[in-house]
Design a protein around this motif. Structure first.
Motif, PDB file in Angstrom:
ATOM      1  N   UNK A  53       0.830  -1.203   0.000  1.00  0.00           N
ATOM      2  CA  UNK A  53       0.000   0.000   0.000  1.00  0.00           C
ATOM      3  C   UNK A  53       0.871   1.263   0.000  1.00  0.00           C
ATOM      4  N   UNK A  54       1.033   1.872  -1.168  1.00  0.00           N
ATOM      5  CA  UNK A  54       1.876   3.058  -1.314  1.00  0.00           C
ATOM      6  C   UNK A  54       1.314   4.239  -0.515  1.00  0.00           C
ATOM      7  N   UNK A  55      -0.021   4.425  -0.571  1.00  0.00           N
ATOM      8  CA  UNK A  55      -0.639   5.562   0.135  1.00  0.00           C
ATOM      9  C   UNK A  55      -0.379   5.474   1.629  1.00  0.00           C
ATOM     10  N   UNK A  56      -0.556   4.304   2.209  1.00  0.00           N
ATOM     11  CA  UNK A  56      -0.311   4.136   3.649  1.00  0.00           C
ATOM     12  C   UNK A  56       1.163   4.379   3.972  1.00  0.00           C
ATOM     13  N   UNK A 113      -7.246  12.571  16.676  1.00  0.00           N
ATOM     14  CA  UNK A 113      -8.635  12.442  16.221  1.00  0.00           C
ATOM     15  C   UNK A 113      -8.875  13.254  14.948  1.00  0.00           C
ATOM     16  N   UNK A 114      -8.319  14.466  14.903  1.00  0.00           N
ATOM     17  CA  UNK A 114      -8.482  15.322  13.724  1.00  0.00           C
ATOM     18  C   UNK A 114      -7.854  14.652  12.500  1.00  0.00           C
ATOM     19  N   UNK A 115      -6.663  14.118  12.679  1.00  0.00           N
ATOM     20  CA  UNK A 115      -5.970  13.445  11.582  1.00  0.00           C
ATOM     21  C   UNK A 115      -6.784  12.252  11.092  1.00  0.00           C
ATOM     22  N   UNK A 116      -7.268  11.429  12.011  1.00  0.00           N
ATOM     23  CA  UNK A 116      -8.044  10.236  11.644  1.00  0.00           C
ATOM     24  C   UNK A 116      -9.316  10.626  10.904  1.00  0.00           C
ATOM     25  N   UNK A 117     -10.003  11.634  11.399  1.00  0.00           N
ATOM     26  CA  UNK A 117     -11.249  12.076  10.770  1.00  0.00           C
ATOM     27  C   UNK A 117     -11.000  12.572   9.355  1.00  0.00           C
ATOM     28  N   UNK A 124     -11.302   9.557   2.258  1.00  0.00           N
ATOM     29  CA  UNK A 124     -11.918   8.275   1.940  1.00  0.00           C
ATOM     30  C   UNK A 124     -11.045   7.068   2.237  1.00  0.00           C
ATOM     31  N   UNK A 125     -10.101   7.217   3.140  1.00  0.00           N
ATOM     32  CA  UNK A 125      -9.195   6.119   3.486  1.00  0.00           C
ATOM     33  C   UNK A 125      -9.945   5.095   4.342  1.00  0.00           C
ATOM     34  N   UNK A 126      -9.651   3.828   4.162  1.00  0.00           N
ATOM     35  CA  UNK A 126     -10.276   2.786   4.980  1.00  0.00           C
ATOM     36  C   UNK A 126      -9.658   2.802   6.385  1.00  0.00           C
ATOM     37  N   UNK A 127     -10.388   2.212   7.338  1.00  0.00           N
ATOM     38  CA  UNK A 127      -9.861   2.138   8.698  1.00  0.00           C
ATOM     39  C   UNK A 127      -8.572   1.317   8.741  1.00  0.00           C
TER      40      UNK A 127
END
Length: 192
Positions: A53-56, A113-117, A124-127
């Motif tokens: 996963x390049x994006x991750x 939390x802000x980053x995760x949201x 649109x990133x998956x958990x």
């Protein structure tokens, strides 16, 4: 540098900018952070395993660079400008006011939390990818997004009772008592 790697870096830049803005809350600092992360990625290109996963991988580099910068500085600039452009453009007046309120509320959230949201809702990133990018468990990633959403809702809806269920139960009890006192009066009036 391979062309595919270079193309992936260019394609991920807008998402890295959004993540960097969510972390730094400052446009100039965000641009510097993205530039530093890209430089780190280019120098670590050999360590990237094609097919993963390049994006991750890139989001993790950016986040690690942000943490490293924080450790060096220990103080961040707190500017109230989460980019409204990340949410909408040319909105009617009421929408702009709502976006301004949302921006202020987002700035009040803890950084994790802000980053995760932002990464889940805006990008649109998956958990699972969020967990991989931030180095936490999937349950922790879900919890951060849930808590951020719940807190934003509370702030934007006027901060409802937050002193615990006892106070909320007491308020509900008082409301029922008031309604029961008014109901017999209405029955007596209609019976007359």
């Amino acid at each position: 540098m391979s062309n595919g790697f270079h193309d992936q870096v260019i394609a991920i830049l807008p998402k890295l900018r959004v993540q960097a803005l969510a972390l730094t809350r400052n446009r100039a600092a965000a641009e510097d952070l993205v530039q530093d992360a890209v430089c780190n990625a280019l120098s670590a290109q050999a360590s990237f395993i094609p097919g993963t996963n390049f994006a991750a991988w890139m989001h993790r580099i950016l986040r690690n660079r942000f943490i490293s910068n924080l450790r060096k500085r220990r103080d961040t600039t707190d500017i109230d400008d989460v980019p409204a452009s990340a949410f909408a453009t040319d909105a009617p007046h009421e929408d702009r006011l709502a976006l301004k309120d949302l921006s202020k509320a987002m700035n009040r959230l803890p950084a994790d939390q802000r980053e995760a949201l932002v990464m889940v809702v805006v990008q649109g990133m998956s958990y699972e990818n969020l967990a991989e990018a931030t180095g936490c468990a999937v349950g922790t990633a879900k919890s951060r997004v849930f808590r951020a959403r719940r807190q934003l809702e509370a702030w934007l809806m006027g901060e409802p009772l937050q002193r615990g269920s006892a106070q909320a139960a007491r308020a509900a009890q008082l409301t029922r008592a008031l309604q029961s006192r008014l109901a017999p009066s209405a029955d007596r009036v209609s019976a007359s």
